[in-house]
Design a protein around this motif. Structure first.
Motif, PDB file in Angstrom:
ATOM      1  N   HIS A 136       7.576  -5.633  12.539  1.00  0.00           N
ATOM      2  CA  HIS A 136       9.201  -6.497  11.694  1.00  0.00           C
ATOM      3  C   HIS A 136      10.232  -5.841  12.423  1.00  0.00           C
ATOM      4  CE1 HIS A 136      11.970  -7.301   8.691  1.00  0.00           C
ATOM      5  NE2 HIS A 136      12.162  -5.878   8.791  1.00  0.00           N
ATOM      6  N   VAL A 137      10.160  -4.464  12.769  1.00  0.00           N
ATOM      7  CA  VAL A 137      11.739  -3.624  13.338  1.00  0.00           C
ATOM      8  C   VAL A 137      11.585  -4.592  14.935  1.00  0.00           C
ATOM      9  CG1 VAL A 137      11.665  -1.608  12.321  1.00  0.00           C
ATOM     10  CG2 VAL A 137       9.890  -1.887  14.233  1.00  0.00           C
ATOM     11  N   GLU A 138      10.821  -4.859  15.685  1.00  0.00           N
ATOM     12  CA  GLU A 138      10.945  -5.988  16.747  1.00  0.00           C
ATOM     13  C   GLU A 138      11.907  -6.521  16.210  1.00  0.00           C
ATOM     14  OE1 GLU A 138       7.466  -6.008  19.682  1.00  0.00           O
ATOM     15  OE2 GLU A 138       6.698  -4.169  18.333  1.00  0.00           O
ATOM     16  N   TYR A 139      11.187  -7.620  15.280  1.00  0.00           N
ATOM     17  CA  TYR A 139      11.477  -8.979  15.010  1.00  0.00           C
ATOM     18  C   TYR A 139      13.696  -8.954  14.655  1.00  0.00           C
ATOM     19  CZ  TYR A 139       7.573 -11.121  14.759  1.00  0.00           C
ATOM     20  OH  TYR A 139       6.077 -11.946  14.958  1.00  0.00           O
ATOM     21  N   ILE A 140      13.612  -7.523  14.176  1.00  0.00           N
ATOM     22  CA  ILE A 140      14.836  -7.208  13.824  1.00  0.00           C
ATOM     23  C   ILE A 140      15.805  -7.006  14.638  1.00  0.00           C
ATOM     24  CG2 ILE A 140      14.791  -8.438  10.982  1.00  0.00           C
ATOM     25  CD1 ILE A 140      14.297  -4.640  10.852  1.00  0.00           C
ATOM     26  N   ASN A 141      15.093  -6.543  15.647  1.00  0.00           N
ATOM     27  CA  ASN A 141      15.860  -5.646  16.878  1.00  0.00           C
ATOM     28  C   ASN A 141      16.033  -4.166  17.002  1.00  0.00           C
ATOM     29  OD1 ASN A 141      15.270  -7.845  18.966  1.00  0.00           O
ATOM     30  ND2 ASN A 141      17.019  -8.882  18.189  1.00  0.00           N
ATOM     31  N   LYS A 142      15.684  -2.990  15.909  1.00  0.00           N
ATOM     32  CA  LYS A 142      15.427  -2.176  15.907  1.00  0.00           C
ATOM     33  C   LYS A 142      14.921  -1.150  16.965  1.00  0.00           C
ATOM     34  CE  LYS A 142      17.257  -1.988  11.094  1.00  0.00           C
ATOM     35  NZ  LYS A 142      16.992  -1.109   9.454  1.00  0.00           N
ATOM     36  N   ILE A 161       0.932  -1.432   0.003  1.00  0.00           N
ATOM     37  CA  ILE A 161      -0.305   0.167   0.068  1.00  0.00           C
ATOM     38  C   ILE A 161       1.068   0.512  -0.181  1.00  0.00           C
ATOM     39  CG2 ILE A 161      -1.725  -1.344   1.045  1.00  0.00           C
ATOM     40  CD1 ILE A 161      -0.943   0.277   3.778  1.00  0.00           C
ATOM     41  N   CYS A 162       1.878   0.886  -0.168  1.00  0.00           N
ATOM     42  CA  CYS A 162       3.188   2.136  -0.649  1.00  0.00           C
ATOM     43  C   CYS A 162       3.404   3.420   0.636  1.00  0.00           C
ATOM     44  CB  CYS A 162       2.543   2.887  -1.833  1.00  0.00           C
ATOM     45  SG  CYS A 162       3.164   1.906  -3.130  1.00  0.00           S
ATOM     46  N   ILE A 163       3.569   2.532   1.583  1.00  0.00           N
ATOM     47  CA  ILE A 163       3.310   3.782   3.180  1.00  0.00           C
ATOM     48  C   ILE A 163       5.361   3.458   2.881  1.00  0.00           C
ATOM     49  CG2 ILE A 163       4.285   3.254   5.751  1.00  0.00           C
ATOM     50  CD1 ILE A 163       0.989   1.564   5.673  1.00  0.00           C
ATOM     51  N   ALA A 164       5.420   4.981   3.489  1.00  0.00           N
ATOM     52  CA  ALA A 164       6.645   5.385   2.832  1.00  0.00           C
ATOM     53  C   ALA A 164       8.046   4.344   3.071  1.00  0.00           C
ATOM     54  CB  ALA A 164       6.525   7.126   3.680  1.00  0.00           C
ATOM     55  N   ASP A 165       7.518   4.455   4.359  1.00  0.00           N
ATOM     56  CA  ASP A 165       9.182   3.764   4.822  1.00  0.00           C
ATOM     57  C   ASP A 165       9.270   2.103   5.092  1.00  0.00           C
ATOM     58  OD1 ASP A 165      10.005   5.832   5.809  1.00  0.00           O
ATOM     59  OD2 ASP A 165       9.208   5.617   8.082  1.00  0.00           O
ATOM     60  N   GLY A 166       7.869   1.093   4.429  1.00  0.00           N
ATOM     61  CA  GLY A 166       7.474   0.614   3.923  1.00  0.00           C
ATOM     62  C   GLY A 166       7.901  -0.739   5.062  1.00  0.00           C
ATOM     63  N   ILE A 167       7.498  -1.186   5.173  1.00  0.00           N
ATOM     64  CA  ILE A 167       8.327  -2.154   5.893  1.00  0.00           C
ATOM     65  C   ILE A 167       9.273  -2.610   7.370  1.00  0.00           C
ATOM     66  CG2 ILE A 167      10.554  -3.698   5.783  1.00  0.00           C
ATOM     67  CD1 ILE A 167       8.674  -6.273   5.985  1.00  0.00           C
ATOM     68  N   GLU A 168       9.917  -1.265   6.813  1.00  0.00           N
ATOM     69  CA  GLU A 168       9.498  -0.453   8.085  1.00  0.00           C
ATOM     70  C   GLU A 168       9.666   0.817   9.007  1.00  0.00           C
ATOM     71  OE1 GLU A 168      14.358  -0.245   8.830  1.00  0.00           O
ATOM     72  OE2 GLU A 168      13.953  -2.839   7.823  1.00  0.00           O
TER      73      GLU A 168
END
Length: 167
Positions: free
Chosen positions: A30-36, A17-24
């Motif tokens: 998702h940012v939690e899964y990759i420890n950000k 849906i083209c959210i500016a920051d995409g997957i992050e």
């Protein structure tokens, strides 16, 4: 396996849906899964544990799982307007009606699909790169004043592959 596919689907939705920051984007787990982030929106331990018992390895495998099957719908060109809007202002001085700069288009396609300009021209079969080349070829034939042979040369592809609809 259904759970993992569901997690991938949910985390890839911002891309669709083209959210500016995409997957992050800010509210994605998702940012939690990759420890950000230290924020806790989801219980990620169970899902990551399905990839590996080793935490580092499980995160690497999770990232690989998300990227390998990334569903960027290039064939329907959902992001075409987004790409064109970003480069429209840069090309107002262009003499050709409805034509845009190939280099500007290439930069925006790379940015949108999140690959470098070096990656898009490198010969490989990584899905993201293949999708980016396909998008760039389709959009440049439609909106740029550039010959197929020039596109093929820039992308390190054969001219017939650019001429065909199945790049």
């Amino acid at each position: 396996m259904y759970l993992l596919n569901l997690v991938r689907y949910i985390h890839q939705n911002p891309l669709k849906i083209c959210i500016a920051d995409g997957i992050e984007y800010e509210w994605s787990s998702h940012v939690e899964y990759i420890n950000k982030t230290k924020r806790v929106l989801a219980d990620k331990e169970f899902v990551l544990g399905l990839f590996s018992e080793d935490k580092r390895n499980s995160i690497k495998r999770y990232i690989n799982f998300i990227d390998i099957e990334e569903l960027i719908d290039i064939s329907q060109m959902k992001n075409e307007e987004k790409v064109l809007d970003k480069i429209k202002d840069k090309n107002e001085s262009n003499q050709l009606k409805n034509k845009i700069s190939y280099e500007d288009l290439k930069k925006e396609v790379c940015k949108l699909i999140r690959i470098s300009e070096e990656e898009i021209v490198r010969r490989n079969r990584v899905r993201r790169c293949v999708d980016a080349r396909k998008a760039l070829a389709i959009l440049s034939k439609k909106y740029c004043d550039i010959a197929n042979r020039e596109i093929a040369k820039d992308l390190n592809l054969s001219e017939p592959s650019i001429s065909s609809s199945d790049i």
